[in-house]
Scaffold this motif. Structure first.
Motif, PDB file in Angstrom:
ATOM      1  N   HIS A   9       5.656  58.248  71.010  1.00 26.58           N
ATOM      2  CA  HIS A   9       5.916  57.130  70.097  1.00 26.58           C
ATOM      3  C   HIS A   9       6.033  57.648  68.663  1.00 26.58           C
ATOM      4  O   HIS A   9       5.269  58.520  68.255  1.00 26.58           O
TER       5      HIS A   9
ATOM      6  N   ASP B 110      -0.902  52.281  69.438  1.00 29.01           N
ATOM      7  CA  ASP B 110      -0.106  52.726  70.591  1.00 29.01           C
ATOM      8  C   ASP B 110       0.877  53.794  70.095  1.00 29.01           C
ATOM      9  O   ASP B 110       1.945  53.449  69.658  1.00 29.01           O
TER      10      ASP B 110
ATOM     11  N   TYR C 179       1.701  45.211  68.348  1.00 30.07           N
ATOM     12  CA  TYR C 179       2.206  46.114  69.387  1.00 30.07           C
ATOM     13  C   TYR C 179       3.718  46.359  69.273  1.00 30.07           C
ATOM     14  O   TYR C 179       4.501  45.427  69.133  1.00 30.07           O
ATOM     15  N   HIS C 180       4.113  47.614  69.307  1.00 29.63           N
ATOM     16  CA  HIS C 180       5.526  48.024  69.245  1.00 29.63           C
ATOM     17  C   HIS C 180       6.279  47.459  68.046  1.00 29.63           C
ATOM     18  O   HIS C 180       7.457  47.102  68.154  1.00 29.63           O
TER      19      HIS C 180
HETATM   20 ZN    ZN Z   1       4.167  51.879  73.822  1.00 28.87          ZN
END
Ligand code: ZN
Length: 462
Positions: A195, A201, A330-331
């Motif tokens: 990532h 994350d 998230y993301h």
């Molecule tokens: Zn991810």
């Protein structure tokens, strides 16, 4: 050094929780600006930084190497990317955020009208300030990610679009580090390094495992500890295909992700759900007095789904704070340094250490796995056996999602879920009705998915 981790060492570590949290955060801060993907120089740079902390071995697997149903893709690198508006102003600049470019975008350098450009723009209208994170590893495509607020203000006219990237034969890079113990049996601790500028994350997992490895290096342990720093999915598949004959040494394991947010702990159990690691993580969380949630295994998520594919079925769970895709950031670009909390990072590290301490001192030798017997299909309740028991098949190239979509009228998430459940649990032990019970998905979509997978020679009826 003692033979096992001693209580006093454990308390000493607990006392240093904030200090260790600070060290993880410092590492995240250094790694945050680097543009990573499943291959490329960003991954190499990341691993070289980790090498300053631990003597990580860096491995390269060449493009086109076959790994079960997959092939190592071409290597992707990028130096610059931007969009200039009709007045020649740079309005989107890769140098400001690497999330602006869809990962694996092919190079482009041309002028186009807004209407055409819009086909390549990604945004989130429900999170208008955030830049989304998007990838296109296996479909040749280019695209930009911008905030919805910016998208709304784009005037008509001619835009200049440039992505200075390359997609060439090269290799996939991953890092591995083993802390040898008294015995050869291993505990696998895995995280993903693909990532770009995203913290929880999963730079939090990368930072946590690095500092954990550093601590374990100084302690004499019973088990050997294997640390993996791999690109998600393809990295796990590649590693498993290279190490197929050694995975029997892995006795317990965890995938480390989402360890730095302010939420409460979540534990995703192993596929079997009744392994020693499940018992121990639950014990550690219970003892902490903190709020936590324990979830049964499901066949999507991170690399536990490859480690837990029926042909390997390794006892690997995932211990994290808030579950991926359950936190708003998230993301998106909001999963940034401000989203991280030093205290949370330290607390996560100390939970991992406690789990290790419990594993090292585990004495209940009576623990037995529930014996399962192979089943045969009965009328209206077939049992299938996957023809890809080791890791997921590369479904993208087989058009199955589209075919099942046309058959069921379900949305793409449900279709993907049905296929993953049927593929992962069609191991000869679970019938379709049992998979339906486990997944809480209706039998109709699972039956349609199974028939389609059977016609594609991915499943056989028992
Ligand atoms: Zn991810």
């Amino acid at each position: 050094m003692s033979e096992k981790m001693s209580i006093s060492q454990k308390n000493e570590i607990k006392a240093k929780e904030v200090e260790f949290g600070g060290k993880i955060f410092e590492l995240i801060k250094i790694l945050y600006p680097i543009c990573r993907s499943i291959t490329g120089d960003g991954v190499r740079k990341t691993l070289k930084i980790l090498q300053k902390e631990i003597p990580l071995e860096i491995n390269e697997i060449p493009t086109k190497t076959k790994c079960f149903d997959w092939k190592i893709p071409k290597e992707w690198n990028i130096t610059d990317a931007y969009i200039k508006d009709p007045n020649g102003n740079k309005i989107v600049d890769f140098k400001n955020s690497n999330l602006h470019v869809v990962s694996y975008s092919v190079p482009v350098n041309k002028k186009m009208k807004l209407k055409e450009l819009k086909k390549h723009l990604h945004y989130l209208s429900e999170k208008p300030k955030a830049i989304p994170y998007r990838t296109s590893y296996y479909n040749e495509y280019w695209g930009f990610c911008i905030s919805y607020n910016q998208f709304k203000t784009l005037p008509e006219g001619e835009y200049e679009v440039c992505i200075n990237s390359s997609l060439k034969n090269g290799s996939l890079t991953y890092g591995e580090y083993i802390v040898p113990g008294k015995i050869k049996d291993e505990i696998l601790l895995s995280c993903y390094i693909c990532h770009p500028s995203l913290c929880n994350d999963n730079l939090s997992g990368v930072g946590l495992l690095t500092i954990l490895a550093k601590i374990l290096t100084k302690i004499s342990t019973h088990y050997s500890y294997r640390f993996l720093f791999i690109p998600e999915t393809i990295g796990a598949i590649a590693w498993l295909s290279k190490n197929e004959n050694n995975v029997h040494k892995i006795k317990h394991g965890l995938v480390a992700t989402c360890c730095g947010d302010r939420g409460t702990f979540t534990y995703k159990k192993t596929r079997g759900g009744d392994n020693i690691i499940d018992e121990i993580v639950e014990k550690v969380l219970k003892k902490s007095g903190e709020t936590y949630e324990i979830l049964d295994f499901w066949p999507s998520g991170s690399d536990e789904r490859q480690f837990s594919s029926p042909g390997f079925n390794l006892p690997i769970g995932s211990l994290m704070k808030t579950l991926y895709d359950k936190f708003e950031e998230y993301h998106t670009s909001n999963d940034n340094l401000e989203f991280m909390e030093v205290k949370s990072l330290g607390n996560s590290l100390s939970k991992y250490l406690e789990v290790i301490y419990e594993l090292e001192n585990y004495t209940n030798k009576n623990k037995k796995s529930i014996e399962k017997t192979l089943k045969i299909s009965v009328k209206n309740d077939p049992v299938f056996i996957s023809q890809n028991m080791k890791c997921e098949p590369q479904l993208g190239k087989k058009d199955l999602y589209q075919k099942l979509g046309a058959l069921t009228n379900e949305n793409s998430n449900e279709i993907k879920r049905a296929i993953q459940w049927v593929m992962n649990f069609s191991d000869g032990y679970y019938s379709l009705s049992e998979i339906s019970k486990k997944s809480k998905m209706n039998l109709k979509i699972l039956t349609d998915a199974a028939n389609l997978l059977k016609n594609a020679n991915l499943l056989k009826e028992q």
